[in-house]
Design an enzyme around this catalytic site. Sequence first.
Site, PDB file in Angstrom:
ATOM      1  N   LYS A  19      33.805  48.679  47.607  1.00  0.00           N
ATOM      2  CA  LYS A  19      32.815  47.409  47.326  1.00  0.00           C
ATOM      3  C   LYS A  19      32.360  46.452  48.269  1.00  0.00           C
ATOM      4  CE  LYS A  19      36.741  44.922  45.938  1.00  0.00           C
ATOM      5  NZ  LYS A  19      37.778  43.951  45.233  1.00  0.00           N
ATOM      6  N   ARG A  72      43.113  36.770  35.652  1.00  0.00           N
ATOM      7  CA  ARG A  72      41.254  36.882  36.129  1.00  0.00           C
ATOM      8  C   ARG A  72      40.667  37.935  34.668  1.00  0.00           C
ATOM      9  NH1 ARG A  72      40.626  38.136  42.064  1.00  0.00           N
ATOM     10  NH2 ARG A  72      40.662  40.934  41.075  1.00  0.00           N
ATOM     11  N   TYR A  82      29.426  23.901  73.535  1.00  0.00           N
ATOM     12  CA  TYR A  82      29.355  22.029  73.160  1.00  0.00           C
ATOM     13  C   TYR A  82      30.647  21.345  72.770  1.00  0.00           C
ATOM     14  CZ  TYR A  82      25.237  24.595  71.469  1.00  0.00           C
ATOM     15  OH  TYR A  82      23.992  24.457  71.751  1.00  0.00           O
ATOM     16  N   MET A 132      26.828  30.113  68.367  1.00  0.00           N
ATOM     17  CA  MET A 132      25.620  30.878  67.169  1.00  0.00           C
ATOM     18  C   MET A 132      25.378  32.400  68.081  1.00  0.00           C
ATOM     19  SD  MET A 132      21.908  30.557  65.137  1.00  0.00           S
ATOM     20  CE  MET A 132      22.487  29.060  63.981  1.00  0.00           C
TER      21      MET A 132
END
Length: 359
Positions: free
Chosen positions: A34, A129, A255, A303
């Site tokens: 999955k 669940r 940063y 990023m």
Amino acid sequence: MQAATVVINRRALRHNLQRLRELAPASKMVAVVKANAYGHGLLETARTLPDADAFGVARLEEALRLRAGGITKPVLLLEGFFDARDLPTISAQHFHTAVHNEEQLAALEEASLDEPVTVWMKLDTGMHRLGVRPEQAGAFYHRLTQCKNVRQPVNIVSHFARADEPKCGATEKQLAIFNTFCEGKPGQRSIAASGGILLWPQSHFDWVRPGIILYGVSPLEDRSTGADFGCQPVMSLTSSLIAVREHKAGEPVGYGGTWVSERDTRLGVVAMGYGDGYPRAAPSGTPVLVNGREVPIVGRVAMDMICVDLGPQAQDKAGDPVILWGEGLPVERIAEMTKVSAYELITRLTSRVAMKYVD
């Protein structure tokens, strides 16, 4: 120069399946693929594992991709079907399906199918669940045995909530509920996923469902790695240095200037960032491998770039290889440093990360 690339080691994947067979020798294997095979590539992973007895997926679309890709082994829909209109497809493709609620059962009873469906009744033994509660399970099971659209016998499946916590007592309780319900019933049984395979041999039964451990990653939160259980990392997240810079003592980097060097050193800039799926939360000190040598991340993950402290005597240069996790640097260590689970790290890499398969 190589930018962000995931390298998938097919040999390690095959090794891990064989290792899990050694740990659960009497059980058949549902290789869980999955979520794009936990980020490893759905079809390539399935094609690498022709010896798996079946494959497990979370969505019908994943099962259909396997069939379209030539995979003929049984495919189990671990969460069942979400729409009664999918039942003819499930029947025609010979998929196995979990059945865990009244809506699914009623849909099976009312459907008009050319062939019956192989069903795994999901028993809620304590995860709370999905699954049929034990006090309702007898009547639910009986209806499945009487349903013309269900291939007999009915199989029974459940899932551990705390298999990775061997001293908490929850798994023993779940096993007791499971064993009590299964007693005298003829179908196949399955409750063990990765944690159950590793820690609970009494839970192996007819089928086990290895997930993250199949990919060489430990499901436990005890600082163990897949290697502790004889498994090998299948995924290596790699990139390259795109710059090497002289950096003066007292200068910040990145940063916010969150890291300031205490010495003159050399900094490397890696073509990798949270835009590739690397965790922005990685603190200074998180290790990476540059030319096989462990060095720390410094400053904030951006990023597209990560800075690392190569050391004042470093001879590394632009274009040199970097491993963010994988061979030589277990992803479990990165999970511990970043407080992001290994499950999430390996499944959330973005589409701009290239995939490369090696033997």
